[in-house]
Write a protein that holds these residues in place. Structure first.
Motif, PDB file in Angstrom:
ATOM      1  N   PHE A  86       0.825  -1.193   0.000  1.00 46.03           N
ATOM      2  CA  PHE A  86       0.000   0.000   0.000  1.00 46.03           C
ATOM      3  C   PHE A  86       0.870   1.258   0.000  1.00 46.03           C
ATOM      4  O   PHE A  86       1.817   1.372   0.773  1.00 46.03           O
ATOM      5  N   GLU A  87       0.536   2.181  -0.893  1.00 44.39           N
ATOM      6  CA  GLU A  87       1.088   3.525  -0.824  1.00 44.39           C
ATOM      7  C   GLU A  87       0.078   4.418  -0.109  1.00 44.39           C
ATOM      8  O   GLU A  87      -1.110   4.092  -0.017  1.00 44.39           O
ATOM      9  N   LEU A  88       0.535   5.555   0.390  1.00 40.49           N
ATOM     10  CA  LEU A  88      -0.336   6.433   1.160  1.00 40.49           C
ATOM     11  C   LEU A  88      -1.577   6.831   0.372  1.00 40.49           C
ATOM     12  O   LEU A  88      -2.690   6.866   0.898  1.00 40.49           O
ATOM     13  N   GLY A  89      -1.404   7.117  -0.915  1.00 37.74           N
ATOM     14  CA  GLY A  89      -2.523   7.538  -1.742  1.00 37.74           C
ATOM     15  C   GLY A  89      -3.534   6.447  -2.033  1.00 37.74           C
ATOM     16  O   GLY A  89      -4.628   6.739  -2.517  1.00 37.74           O
ATOM     17  N   ASP A  90      -3.195   5.188  -1.730  1.00 38.76           N
ATOM     18  CA  ASP A  90      -4.132   4.094  -1.978  1.00 38.76           C
ATOM     19  C   ASP A  90      -5.309   4.136  -1.014  1.00 38.76           C
ATOM     20  O   ASP A  90      -6.427   3.753  -1.385  1.00 38.76           O
ATOM     21  N   PHE A  91      -5.048   4.553   0.221  1.00 38.63           N
ATOM     22  CA  PHE A  91      -6.114   4.488   1.218  1.00 38.63           C
ATOM     23  C   PHE A  91      -6.462   5.818   1.877  1.00 38.63           C
ATOM     24  O   PHE A  91      -7.546   5.961   2.446  1.00 38.63           O
ATOM     25  N   LEU A  92      -5.583   6.832   1.792  1.00 39.76           N
ATOM     26  CA  LEU A  92      -5.848   8.079   2.509  1.00 39.76           C
ATOM     27  C   LEU A  92      -7.104   8.805   2.011  1.00 39.76           C
ATOM     28  O   LEU A  92      -7.883   9.311   2.838  1.00 39.76           O
ATOM     29  N   PRO A  93      -7.369   8.908   0.690  1.00 39.70           N
ATOM     30  CA  PRO A  93      -8.608   9.564   0.258  1.00 39.70           C
ATOM     31  C   PRO A  93      -9.858   8.891   0.833  1.00 39.70           C
ATOM     32  O   PRO A  93     -10.800   9.579   1.252  1.00 39.70           O
ATOM     33  N   ALA A  94      -9.863   7.555   0.867  1.00 40.88           N
ATOM     34  CA  ALA A  94     -11.017   6.843   1.431  1.00 40.88           C
ATOM     35  C   ALA A  94     -11.139   7.103   2.923  1.00 40.88           C
ATOM     36  O   ALA A  94     -12.244   7.294   3.451  1.00 40.88           O
ATOM     37  N   ILE A  95     -10.011   7.130   3.619  1.00 46.06           N
ATOM     38  CA  ILE A  95     -10.040   7.416   5.054  1.00 46.06           C
ATOM     39  C   ILE A  95     -10.577   8.811   5.313  1.00 46.06           C
ATOM     40  O   ILE A  95     -11.402   9.027   6.221  1.00 46.06           O
ATOM     41  N   ASN A  96     -10.132   9.789   4.538  1.00 43.51           N
ATOM     42  CA  ASN A  96     -10.603  11.164   4.732  1.00 43.51           C
ATOM     43  C   ASN A  96     -12.121  11.267   4.536  1.00 43.51           C
ATOM     44  O   ASN A  96     -12.803  11.982   5.284  1.00 43.51           O
ATOM     45  N   GLU A  97     -12.651  10.560   3.540  1.00 40.63           N
ATOM     46  CA  GLU A  97     -14.097  10.581   3.306  1.00 40.63           C
ATOM     47  C   GLU A  97     -14.848   9.951   4.480  1.00 40.63           C
ATOM     48  O   GLU A  97     -15.866  10.486   4.946  1.00 40.63           O
ATOM     49  N   ILE A  98     -14.351   8.818   4.948  1.00 41.73           N
ATOM     50  CA  ILE A  98     -15.003   8.126   6.065  1.00 41.73           C
ATOM     51  C   ILE A  98     -14.924   8.965   7.339  1.00 41.73           C
ATOM     52  O   ILE A  98     -15.900   9.094   8.081  1.00 41.73           O
ATOM     53  N   PHE A  99     -13.743   9.541   7.588  1.00 45.34           N
ATOM     54  CA  PHE A  99     -13.578  10.379   8.776  1.00 45.34           C
ATOM     55  C   PHE A  99     -14.511  11.593   8.731  1.00 45.34           C
ATOM     56  O   PHE A  99     -15.111  11.970   9.742  1.00 45.34           O
TER      57      PHE A  99
END
Length: 205
Positions: free
Chosen positions: A33-46
Motif C-alpha cells: 500500500f502507498e499512502l494515496g491508496d487508502f488516505l482519500p477513502a479514510i478522509n471521506e469516512i472520517f
C-alpha cells in the motif's frame, strides 16, 4: 457514540471499500500500500463520522492524533522517528520521504490496514532455485528453511526505516530461528548493524 466506536466503524467501512495496493517491488515480486491508496477513502469516512486525523512530528516521535469533532475525545498513535538516505536526494527530500513513510505506517496502524509478513514469504528472483534446493534438502522439524527465512529477514531489515520495525522483525526471526544457531547468529549481526545505521549507536540483541 464514543470515538473508539467511531474508529471501529471506520475500520470496517474501509475494509468494505476494498482499497487496492498500487506499490510494487519488482525485485521481490510483491505489492504494498502507498499512502494515496487508502488516505482519500479514510478522509471521506472520517469526514462522515466527524473525525479528523492530524499528523505531527518531533525529532524523536511521529504522532497521528484522531480527534472527534463532536466531543473532546482523541486517540493517539505514535512511532519512533528514523532517517532516510535516498541516493541523489537533498536532505529536505530525505526528510519528506521519512515523513511520508511515517504517515503511511501511522494510518495503517490506526485503521488496521494489513500487508503480508515479509519474514513469512520469500518472493525474490531466486524462488525457483530455492524450490529445487528444498526438494533436495531434508525437511526440518518445523517445516521451514532457515536460509529462506533469513533471506526474507535481510530484505525486511534493509527496507525498515524505524526502530519499531526492526525490533518487530528481530522478535519474529528469533522465534523462527531458535533451533538454527548459525542463522540466528547472522540475524543478530544484521539487526545490530541496521539498528546502528538508524540511530547512530550500537546495541545487542
Amino acid at each position: 457514540m464514543s470515538i473508539y466506536s467511531k474508529l471501529a466503524e471506520a475500520r470496517v467501512e474501509l475494509q468494505k471499500r476494498g482499497v487496492k495496493q498500487s506499490g510494487a517491488n519488482t525485485f521481490s515480486k510483491y505489492t504494498y500500500f502507498e499512502l494515496g491508496d487508502f488516505l482519500p477513502a479514510i478522509n471521506e469516512i472520517f469526514a462522515a463520522k466527524k473525525l479528523c486525523g492530524v499528523v505531527s512530528f518531533t525529532a524523536e516521535i511521529a504522532t497521528l492524533t484522531i480527534h472527534d469533532g463532536e466531543s473532546n475525545e482523541k486517540i493517539e498513535f505514535t512511532s519512533p522517528m528514523a532517517t532516510a538516505q535516498l541516493k541523489g536526494c537533498h536532505e529536505i527530500q530525505n526528510l519528506g520521504a521519512v515523513q511520508t513513510y511515517q504517515r503511511r505506517y501511522l494510518y495503517m496502524a490506526a485503521l488496521e490496514i494489513s500487508e503480508y509478513d515479509v519474514l513469512d514469504e520469500n518472493r525474490g528472483n531466486e524462488s525457483a532455485k530455492t524450490e529445487n534446493k528444498q526438494r533436495e534438502r531434508p525437511q526440518t522439524s518445523n517445516n521451514i528453511d532457515p536460509k529462506v527465512v533469513l533471506n526474507g529477514y535481510k530484505k525486511a531489515m534493509s527496507d525498515a526505516t524505524t526502530l519499531e520495525m526492526i525490533d518487530k522483525y528481530k522478535k519474529s526471526i528469533t522465534a523462527k530461528l531458535n533451533k538454527y544457531p548459525n542463522e540466528l547468529k547472522e540475524a543478530v549481526v544484521i539487526y545490530n548493524e541496521r539498528k546502528q545505521e538508524i540511530q547512530g549507536g550500537t546495541s545487542e540483541l
